[in-house]
Design an enzyme around this catalytic site. Structure first.
Site, mmCIF file in Angstrom:
data_model
loop_
_atom_site.group_PDB
_atom_site.id
_atom_site.type_symbol
_atom_site.label_atom_id
_atom_site.label_comp_id
_atom_site.label_asym_id
_atom_site.label_seq_id
_atom_site.Cartn_x
_atom_site.Cartn_y
_atom_site.Cartn_z
ATOM 1 N N ASP A 161 46.558 32.022 29.314
ATOM 2 C CA ASP A 161 47.873 32.614 29.588
ATOM 3 C C ASP A 161 48.858 32.406 28.444
ATOM 4 O O ASP A 161 49.937 33.002 28.448
ATOM 5 C CB ASP A 161 48.466 31.999 30.862
ATOM 6 N N ARG A 196 41.149 59.301 38.251
ATOM 7 C CA ARG A 196 41.694 58.283 39.140
ATOM 8 C C ARG A 196 42.867 57.536 38.513
ATOM 9 O O ARG A 196 43.098 57.586 37.308
ATOM 10 C CB ARG A 196 40.619 57.262 39.491
ATOM 11 N N GLU A 257 47.843 38.494 37.399
ATOM 12 C CA GLU A 257 47.492 37.975 38.721
ATOM 13 C C GLU A 257 48.697 37.392 39.452
ATOM 14 O O GLU A 257 48.704 37.290 40.680
ATOM 15 C CB GLU A 257 46.412 36.893 38.594
#
Length: 390
Positions: A161, A196, A257
């Protein structure tokens, strides 16, 4: 000089390069290096009174043993997320759990246990003069705790991160971004073939830097990060526009996330989907997929990249930073400088006090690097040249 080295938290490409260089550089100086297996849990689970315990939790390291490990990802020493200063009872090794006196002395107001006294006993029994700790916030935070207890400690920042305060770069970040860009581009083939909307979930629980840089380099349409909660209705409008504007009739979204919807939107669109510990059983990527599908009536797919981002060999940048952080750490040992973390700041290798690292947090500066109107990365100008982040 007897150096202990451990790795804590999640694995990351580049850790083995760092371990190798710690060992080889130390050998050149005549220092001995001992590996502590499974992070802080190695010192917690080590029982000085049992000979077999050493073989399980401790590993003697030499240049021959580590000669090739920089060519692989992960960590030779294994890892864990155990913090001996904040343990649940089930995390405590049996030989300590069966010692009522130690548990009583280590119990604190939260109901968890601090067994730092045993860690100090292990360090003394192993004869370690200094410990080099490779890890993220929690791992380095406990290193600072030990430093205040008088242990000679040096931290090395490692996290996908890139969120350890004080360093512009952490081991593992470069490979995470490289992997993310590769997989996002690969997903374009399926997304475009079926026309999509695709949501790609990336690491980033508390900060969106990995997602933001990956989104910028992969050219995705929208990026959703923890620092900026998003409105699903607005997002739905944007991605429909993106899809229509794309000749191949598809849209790509990257999401950290730790991203979240504004206000009560999560409950409104996704319901109260929490487990007994209060955690969401479905990731934010999947919940966003369901929400966008509901709002747009379009087919939306979600692909969490997860451990694919941290698997395999390190890229060149993680190798270089791993090597250089290790050399600097051993140089600090030779100088007698402890209680610090090595860091990379504005292209210069340096160090800063562990206390400063532990008392601060690092997040994306959304005022400069993120366009809140459109959920998009921005560039900024540095010395007249367009640059992103660095």
């Amino acid at each position: 000089m007897h150096i202990g080295v451990l790795t804590g938290g999640g694995d990351a490409p580049g850790i083995n390069a760092c371990i190798k260089t710690i060992v080889t550089t130390s050998a050149e100086k005549g220092y001995r290096v001992t590996g502590i297996r499974r992070g802080w849990n190695g010192l917690l689970a080590f029982n000085p009174d049992e000979a077999a315990s050493r073989a399980e939790h401790i590993s003697d390291l030499d240049p021959e043993l580590v000669r090739r490990i920089d060519r692989t990802g992960g960590t030779l020493l294994h890892t864990s997320r155990v913090n001996p200063g904040n343990l649940k009872k089930k995390e405590i090794p049996a030989f300590l759990r069966n010692s009522p006196h130690r548990l009583r002395s280590g119990l604190h107001h939260s109901g968890n246990f601090d067994l730092t006294d045993h860690v100090l006993r292990s360090i003394e029994a192993l004869g370690l003069d200094v410990i080099i700790v490779i890890g993220g916030d929690d791992t380095i935070g406990y290193a600072e705790h030990l430093s205040r207890k008088g242990v000679k400690v040096i931290g090395v920042p490692k996290t996908m991160d890139n969120d350890v305060y004080g360093s512009d770069y952490c081991i593992g970040f470069g490979t995470a971004v490289t992997r993310s860009v590769q997989y996002i581009h690969q997903l374009r083939t399926s997304s475009g073939s079926h026309e999509r909307i695709t949501v790609v979930e990336l690491f980033g629980r508390n900060t969106g830097e990995t997602c933001l840089v990956s989104a910028y380099l992969a050219g995705v349409d929208r990026a959703l990060i923890p620092e900026a909660p998003f409105d699903p209705e607005t997002l739905a409008e944007f991605v429909i526009q993106d899809k229509v504007a794309n000749p191949s009739q598809y849209a790509m979204i990257a999401i950290s996330e730790g991203a979240r919807m504004v206000g009560s939107k999560m409950i409104e669109y996704c319901g109260r989907r929490y487990d007994e510990d209060g955690h969401e059983p479905a990731g934010i990527g999947q919940l966003t997929r369901e929400t966008l599908s509901m709002l747009t009536g379009q087919e939306v797919i979600c692909q969490p990249l997860g451990y694919l981002m941290r698997s395999g060999i390190p890229d060149a940048l993680d190798l270089m930073v791993g090597f250089n952080f290790a050399q600097l750490a051993v140089e600090l040992v030779a100088e007698g400088t402890f209680g610090v973390m090595v860091a990379l700041q504005q292209g210069i290798y340096t160090c800063l006090p562990l206390a400063e690292v532990s008392s601060n947090t690092k997040q994306v500066d959304i005022s400069e690097l993120y366009d809140l109107r459109y959920y998009r990365p921005k560039m900024r100008s540095v010395m007249g040249k367009p640059m992103f982040l660095y």
